[in-house]
Design a protein around this motif. Structure first.
Motif, PDB file in Angstrom:
ATOM      1  N   PHE A   1       0.978  -1.354   0.013  1.00 38.04           N
ATOM      2  CA  PHE A   1       0.044  -0.035   0.155  1.00 38.04           C
ATOM      3  C   PHE A   1       0.902   1.351  -0.051  1.00 38.04           C
ATOM      4  N   GLU A   2       1.904   1.206   0.827  1.00 38.22           N
ATOM      5  CA  GLU A   2       2.786   2.467   0.879  1.00 38.22           C
ATOM      6  C   GLU A   2       3.503   2.647  -0.424  1.00 38.22           C
ATOM      7  N   LEU A   3       3.606   1.588  -1.176  1.00 35.52           N
ATOM      8  CA  LEU A   3       4.556   1.861  -2.630  1.00 35.52           C
ATOM      9  C   LEU A   3       3.395   2.229  -3.353  1.00 35.52           C
ATOM     10  N   GLY A   4       1.905   1.976  -3.193  1.00 29.63           N
ATOM     11  CA  GLY A   4       1.233   2.487  -4.219  1.00 29.63           C
ATOM     12  C   GLY A   4       0.606   1.426  -5.157  1.00 29.63           C
ATOM     13  N   LEU A   5       0.853   0.150  -4.699  1.00 30.62           N
ATOM     14  CA  LEU A   5       0.560  -0.983  -5.690  1.00 30.62           C
ATOM     15  C   LEU A   5      -0.866  -1.886  -4.951  1.00 30.62           C
ATOM     16  N   LEU A   6      -1.364  -1.189  -3.981  1.00 23.15           N
ATOM     17  CA  LEU A   6      -2.538  -1.856  -3.364  1.00 23.15           C
ATOM     18  C   LEU A   6      -3.384  -0.855  -2.466  1.00 23.15           C
ATOM     19  N   PRO A   7      -4.656  -0.893  -2.668  1.00 26.74           N
ATOM     20  CA  PRO A   7      -5.398   0.089  -1.943  1.00 26.74           C
ATOM     21  C   PRO A   7      -5.352  -0.216  -0.491  1.00 26.74           C
ATOM     22  N   GLU A   8      -5.467   0.635   0.294  1.00 26.34           N
ATOM     23  CA  GLU A   8      -5.312   0.500   1.893  1.00 26.34           C
ATOM     24  C   GLU A   8      -6.534  -0.367   2.605  1.00 26.34           C
ATOM     25  N   GLY A   9      -7.413  -0.339   1.930  1.00 28.63           N
ATOM     26  CA  GLY A   9      -8.680  -1.162   2.621  1.00 28.63           C
ATOM     27  C   GLY A   9      -8.549  -2.470   2.344  1.00 28.63           C
ATOM     28  N   LEU A  10      -8.133  -2.829   1.058  1.00 33.24           N
ATOM     29  CA  LEU A  10      -7.642  -4.227   0.685  1.00 33.24           C
ATOM     30  C   LEU A  10      -6.654  -4.944   1.374  1.00 33.24           C
ATOM     31  N   ALA A  11      -5.617  -4.038   1.579  1.00 31.54           N
ATOM     32  CA  ALA A  11      -4.494  -4.550   2.363  1.00 31.54           C
ATOM     33  C   ALA A  11      -4.654  -4.945   3.752  1.00 31.54           C
ATOM     34  N   VAL A  12      -5.483  -4.013   4.369  1.00 33.09           N
ATOM     35  CA  VAL A  12      -5.849  -4.389   5.765  1.00 33.09           C
ATOM     36  C   VAL A  12      -6.832  -5.548   5.970  1.00 33.09           C
ATOM     37  N   ALA A  13      -7.864  -5.630   5.157  1.00 35.76           N
ATOM     38  CA  ALA A  13      -8.779  -6.690   5.121  1.00 35.76           C
ATOM     39  C   ALA A  13      -8.144  -7.981   4.911  1.00 35.76           C
ATOM     40  N   LEU A  14      -7.209  -7.983   3.868  1.00 35.19           N
ATOM     41  CA  LEU A  14      -6.513  -9.456   3.561  1.00 35.19           C
ATOM     42  C   LEU A  14      -5.542  -9.588   4.664  1.00 35.19           C
ATOM     43  N   GLY A  15      -4.921  -8.745   5.262  1.00 34.99           N
ATOM     44  CA  GLY A  15      -3.782  -8.839   6.182  1.00 34.99           C
ATOM     45  C   GLY A  15      -4.608  -9.483   7.527  1.00 34.99           C
ATOM     46  N   LEU A  16      -5.706  -8.953   7.980  1.00 32.76           N
ATOM     47  CA  LEU A  16      -6.331  -9.408   9.141  1.00 32.76           C
ATOM     48  C   LEU A  16      -7.261 -10.725   8.619  1.00 32.76           C
ATOM     49  N   GLY A  17      -7.432 -10.927   7.633  1.00 28.97           N
ATOM     50  CA  GLY A  17      -8.179 -12.151   7.357  1.00 28.97           C
ATOM     51  C   GLY A  17      -7.082 -13.377   7.525  1.00 28.97           C
ATOM     52  N   VAL A  18      -5.924 -13.282   6.916  1.00 25.99           N
ATOM     53  CA  VAL A  18      -4.699 -14.158   7.182  1.00 25.99           C
ATOM     54  C   VAL A  18      -4.286 -14.386   8.441  1.00 25.99           C
ATOM     55  N   LEU A  19      -4.247 -13.362   9.281  1.00 25.60           N
ATOM     56  CA  LEU A  19      -3.896 -13.204  10.632  1.00 25.60           C
ATOM     57  C   LEU A  19      -4.581 -14.214  11.203  1.00 25.60           C
TER      58      LEU A  19
END
Length: 347
Positions: free
Chosen positions: A128-146
């Motif tokens: 997300f910080e590199l501009g390759l992924l939306p913030e909402g999608l990054a957080v959602a996927l990250g929490l889901g995998v967690l």
């Protein structure tokens, strides 16, 4: 030699503590030392030496005349102290060690999954910080995998934890093995000592090196527009290195603990894990009671802090801090309990 000394102590524990007994014990220890050195000079392996020495000098009835011990009186014998612990057969000892080896792998994987659970969130936030992924999608996927990885780890903890429950009574009170079992357990500990330091050293090295990628990346990209994203990506490398290091600690530690339990070297007793004399069940210590409240409270604090600030890449720091604080509390509590038990024993 430590295994032989432990066996000798158990061998004489049933005899009264008299000058004659102490002298006989020292004589037998000298004979064992001489035989041990003789076999060692012949180039025999450690486990074979231990088995030979114990089998040759492990019967007091055959050595009474040589050591000058009196024959046991058949009339009104004085009560003899019994070895501390619960008897365990040779077959049970073999099964116990096999179970500990198997469960150490499962529990080690579970702990590694808990550590790795945070890694996807760092990787996705870095994208997300590199501009390759939306913030909402990054957080959602990250929490889901967690949550999926943590759930899988919990399943492993429950499954393998139940396999250790039959051996809780020996872990709490100590195990008393027969002669064949003691010799075998000594051999297993001797084999373990060959790779135990290597596993611990590997774990320590990996934990130390885990911060290197983040530090190097932070220096190289300092001031660059993509600095935050690069640092987050480099930080994600920390977790697999720590996971592998902790896995080594658990594998080596659990098997070593089992060998010590079988040889009677594990720290047991009322100060560590008291047992109710009527029910035979473990009485919760202060550490047990606090843990039942402390860790659920930490989960609540972590979730509230994370959802209020949405700083999931920062709030994880709560867990190592909570673990260190609880470890200090547990260490101090057990030290106080042991000291109190020692004073009561002296009175």
């Amino acid at each position: 030699m430590e295994v032989i000394r432990t066996y000798l102590d158990n061998l004489f524990s049933a005899l009264p503590d008299t000058p004659q007994t102490r002298r006989a014990k020292e004589e037998l220890w000298g004979m064992m030392e001489d035989k041990y050195q003789e076999l060692k000079d012949q180039g025999l392996p450690e486990n074979q030496i231990i088995g030979t020495v114990i089998s040759q000098f492990g019967n007091l009835d055959e050595l009474r005349e040589t050591l000058g011990l009196e024959q046991p009186c058949a009339v009104a014998p004085a009560p003899q102290p019994q070895p501390a612990g619960i008897p365990m057969s040779f077959a049970q000892a073999r099964e116990c060690l096999d179970t500990y080896r198997r469960t150490s792998r499962g529990i080690g994987i579970g702990v590694a999954l808990c550590i790795l659970a945070v890694m996807p969130l760092f990787v996705l936030m870095g994208l997300f910080e590199l501009g390759l992924l939306p913030e909402g999608l990054a957080v959602a996927l990250g929490l889901g995998v967690l949550f999926v990885l943590v759930a899988a780890a919990v399943v492993l903890f429950i499954f393998y934890g139940t396999q250790l429950s039959p051996y809780e009574k020996w872990k709490t009170n100590g195990a008393v093995l027969e002669q064949e079992g003691m010799a075998w357990a000594g051999q297993q500990k001797s084999l373990l000592s060959r790779y135990f330091p290597l596993r611990i050293a590997l774990g320590v090295v990996l934990c130390i090196l885990s911060v290197v990628p983040m530090l190097v990346t932070g220096i190289l990209v300092d001031g660059a527009p993509f600095e935050d994203g690069a640092v987050l990506m480099a930080l994600s490398v920390l977790f697999p290195l720590v996971a592998v290091g902790v896995y080594q600690f658990i594998r080596a530690g659990m098997v070593d603990s089992c060998c010590k339990m079988l040889l009677g070297e594990l720290d047991t007793g009322p100060a560590v894990s008291p047992v109710d004399a009527k029910t035979g069940k473990k009485v919760p210590t202060v550490v047990d009671i606090v843990a039942q409240i402390y860790w659920p409270l930490m989960v609540i604090v972590y979730l509230v802090w994370s959802f209020l600030t949405w700083d999931w890449w920062i709030t994880w720091i709560l867990w190592p801090i909570a673990g260190i604080l609880f470890g200090i509390f547990a260490g101090v509590s057990e030290s106080i309990a042991k000291r109190k038990a020692y004073r009561e024993k002296q009175l």
